[in-house]
Design a protein around this motif. Structure first.
Motif, PDB file in Angstrom:
ATOM      1  N   HIS A 205      70.643  43.004 -26.524  1.00 52.85           N
ATOM      2  CA  HIS A 205      69.846  43.854 -26.973  1.00 52.85           C
ATOM      3  C   HIS A 205      69.229  44.448 -25.613  1.00 52.85           C
ATOM      4  O   HIS A 205      67.916  44.920 -25.741  1.00 52.85           O
ATOM      5  N   THR A 206      69.623  44.193 -24.539  1.00 48.86           N
ATOM      6  CA  THR A 206      69.002  44.717 -23.181  1.00 48.86           C
ATOM      7  C   THR A 206      69.448  45.464 -22.349  1.00 48.86           C
ATOM      8  O   THR A 206      70.752  45.144 -21.809  1.00 48.86           O
ATOM      9  N   LEU A 207      69.210  46.509 -21.945  1.00 48.27           N
ATOM     10  CA  LEU A 207      69.768  47.406 -21.230  1.00 48.27           C
ATOM     11  C   LEU A 207      69.068  47.995 -19.948  1.00 48.27           C
ATOM     12  O   LEU A 207      67.679  48.150 -20.224  1.00 48.27           O
ATOM     13  N   LEU A 208      69.499  47.645 -18.877  1.00 45.50           N
ATOM     14  CA  LEU A 208      68.829  47.957 -17.791  1.00 45.50           C
ATOM     15  C   LEU A 208      69.165  49.096 -17.162  1.00 45.50           C
ATOM     16  O   LEU A 208      70.144  49.558 -16.867  1.00 45.50           O
ATOM     17  N   GLY A 209      68.190  50.176 -16.605  1.00 47.51           N
ATOM     18  CA  GLY A 209      68.377  51.176 -15.890  1.00 47.51           C
ATOM     19  C   GLY A 209      68.199  51.020 -14.363  1.00 47.51           C
ATOM     20  O   GLY A 209      67.049  50.734 -14.133  1.00 47.51           O
ATOM     21  N   THR A 210      68.823  51.810 -13.638  1.00 48.98           N
ATOM     22  CA  THR A 210      68.459  51.619 -12.347  1.00 48.98           C
ATOM     23  C   THR A 210      69.262  52.640 -11.380  1.00 48.98           C
ATOM     24  O   THR A 210      70.068  53.849 -12.145  1.00 48.98           O
ATOM     25  N   HIS A 211      69.404  52.726 -10.296  1.00 51.08           N
ATOM     26  CA  HIS A 211      69.780  54.068  -9.430  1.00 51.08           C
ATOM     27  C   HIS A 211      71.189  53.432  -9.086  1.00 51.08           C
ATOM     28  O   HIS A 211      71.483  52.413  -9.007  1.00 51.08           O
ATOM     29  N   ASN A 212      71.750  54.332  -8.074  1.00 53.07           N
ATOM     30  CA  ASN A 212      73.247  53.947  -7.582  1.00 53.07           C
ATOM     31  C   ASN A 212      73.119  53.827  -6.069  1.00 53.07           C
ATOM     32  O   ASN A 212      74.060  54.146  -5.258  1.00 53.07           O
ATOM     33  N   GLU A 213      71.872  53.392  -5.538  1.00 50.84           N
ATOM     34  CA  GLU A 213      71.493  53.344  -4.046  1.00 50.84           C
ATOM     35  C   GLU A 213      71.568  54.522  -3.357  1.00 50.84           C
ATOM     36  O   GLU A 213      70.670  54.977  -2.473  1.00 50.84           O
ATOM     37  N   THR A 214      72.480  55.325  -3.425  1.00 53.06           N
ATOM     38  CA  THR A 214      72.595  56.569  -2.485  1.00 53.06           C
ATOM     39  C   THR A 214      71.474  57.456  -3.069  1.00 53.06           C
ATOM     40  O   THR A 214      70.844  58.357  -2.133  1.00 53.06           O
ATOM     41  N   THR A 215      70.916  57.607  -4.416  1.00 56.20           N
ATOM     42  CA  THR A 215      69.953  58.490  -4.538  1.00 56.20           C
ATOM     43  C   THR A 215      68.389  57.804  -4.754  1.00 56.20           C
ATOM     44  O   THR A 215      67.707  58.312  -5.428  1.00 56.20           O
ATOM     45  N   ARG A 216      68.669  56.517  -4.269  1.00 54.67           N
ATOM     46  CA  ARG A 216      67.370  55.700  -4.297  1.00 54.67           C
ATOM     47  C   ARG A 216      65.936  56.485  -3.854  1.00 54.67           C
ATOM     48  O   ARG A 216      66.100  56.955  -2.651  1.00 54.67           O
ATOM     49  N   GLU A 217      64.902  56.729  -4.312  1.00 55.96           N
ATOM     50  CA  GLU A 217      63.735  57.300  -4.237  1.00 55.96           C
ATOM     51  C   GLU A 217      63.762  58.937  -4.354  1.00 55.96           C
ATOM     52  O   GLU A 217      62.781  59.386  -3.789  1.00 55.96           O
TER      53      GLU A 217
END
Length: 322
Positions: A205-217
């Protein structure tokens, strides 16, 4: 109405959500581990998100030995080996090493490991060491492996943290996702990812959202170009990851398509087998979309606390009728 999810090709395959792999070297660098043996074998792959302490295996019980896991040797295991005769110790270590697990990690900076170094060097298995106690290290190791090896996909969209609530914004290209994100950032909320959002399944029941490093910030704004939100608005404008609990689709305005029910029927979108509550917000000039997203996030939070505005409203009507 539930919007379709546009997935992006990743190394694991389009939307496959397959388990990833990492190398022993990646683990060693991330957790700052000392290499004692097998320096030329650090490219060995780690595929399982849980570590194992080989206790029963040292006394010859191998029926359920998870040989594909990282093997952690704490004080209990090393003290046991130290107390064995050379012949017994060689037998016990040899029985474990022959299964060629990805690597061995010794905790608490324990010494006297020459015999273990020799076996690992001969069999081509990396032997690593940490200063952390066994309990401290296992917590760090399991947390890192679960996230690093989690099944994942990437979707087009924007990921935001709205007052501690992870929100995924989706919609057709040019609909205004990034511009809406910029408004939310100006209101004190945090960007996680723009354009490409990486979703990782950490549990049922846990989904984590993050970036792909290239687009960070970075945030891409039409007519402006790329902006770095940290450089413009400070560290408070960005965070690396957030748990996704709300999926919002931004769509074009359609007359007579909106409804004004007291409470909408629950809808959800599925990512990697995890159901996420879903709502659609239609866009129109002059409509405060950022404010509606804030309201949606805060409403979700109140529902988790057991509060329903619709129920309270109906209760008031019933009391007046009485």
């Amino acid at each position: 109405m539930r919007g379709s999810v546009e997935e992006i090709d990743m190394h694991s395959g389009k939307g496959s959500g397959k388990m990833k792999t990492i190398t022993v070297e990646q683990l060693q660098q991330k957790l700052k581990l000392e290499v004692l043996a097998g320096e030329d074998q650090l490219q060995r792959l780690i595929t399982h998100p849980k570590a194992h302490r080989p206790g029963l295996e040292f006394v010859g019980y191998f029926d359920f030995f998870p040989m594909n896991r990282v093997q952690v040797l704490g004080r209990k295991e090393i003290t046991y080996l130290h107390k064995q005769s050379e012949e017994e110790r060689n037998l016990h270590i040899g029985n474990v090493v022959k299964y060629h697990p990805p690597c061995f990690i010794v905790t608490a900076k324990q010494e006297g490991l020459k015999y273990l170094m020799i076996y690992c060097q001969q069999e081509g298995i990396p032997l690593l060491r940490t200063e952390d106690t066994t309990s401290e290290f296992l917590g760090k190791l399991d947390a890192y492996l679960v996230q690093a090896l989690a099944p994942q996909i990437a979707v087009h969209g924007v990921c935001m943290n709205i007052s501690g609530i992870g929100v995924l914004l989706r919609g057709k290209s040019g609909i205004g996702k990034s511009e809406t994100a910029h408004t939310l950032i100006r209101r004190g909320h945090r960007l996680v990812a723009d354009d490409i959002v990486v979703l990782k399944k950490l549990g049922p029941h846990t989904l984590l959202g993050t970036h792909n490093e290239t687009t960070r910030e970075f945030l891409a704004l039409r007519s402006i170009g790329l902006i770095n939100v940290v450089r413009l608005y400070g560290r408070k404008a960005f965070q690396d990851e957030t748990r996704i609990v709300l999926d919002i689709l931004l769509s074009s305005w359609q007359d007579q398509a909106l409804n004004n029910e007291l409470e909408l029927e629950p809808s959800s979108t599925e990512y990697l087998g995890v159901q996420i509550p879903h709502i659609e917000i239609q866009l129109q000039p002059g409509r405060d979309v950022a404010g509606m997203i804030e309201a949606a996030a805060n409403s979700w939070y109140l529902k988790q606390q057991g509060y329903s505005a619709a129920e309270e409203f109906l209760k008031r009507i019933e009391e007046e009728m009485k």
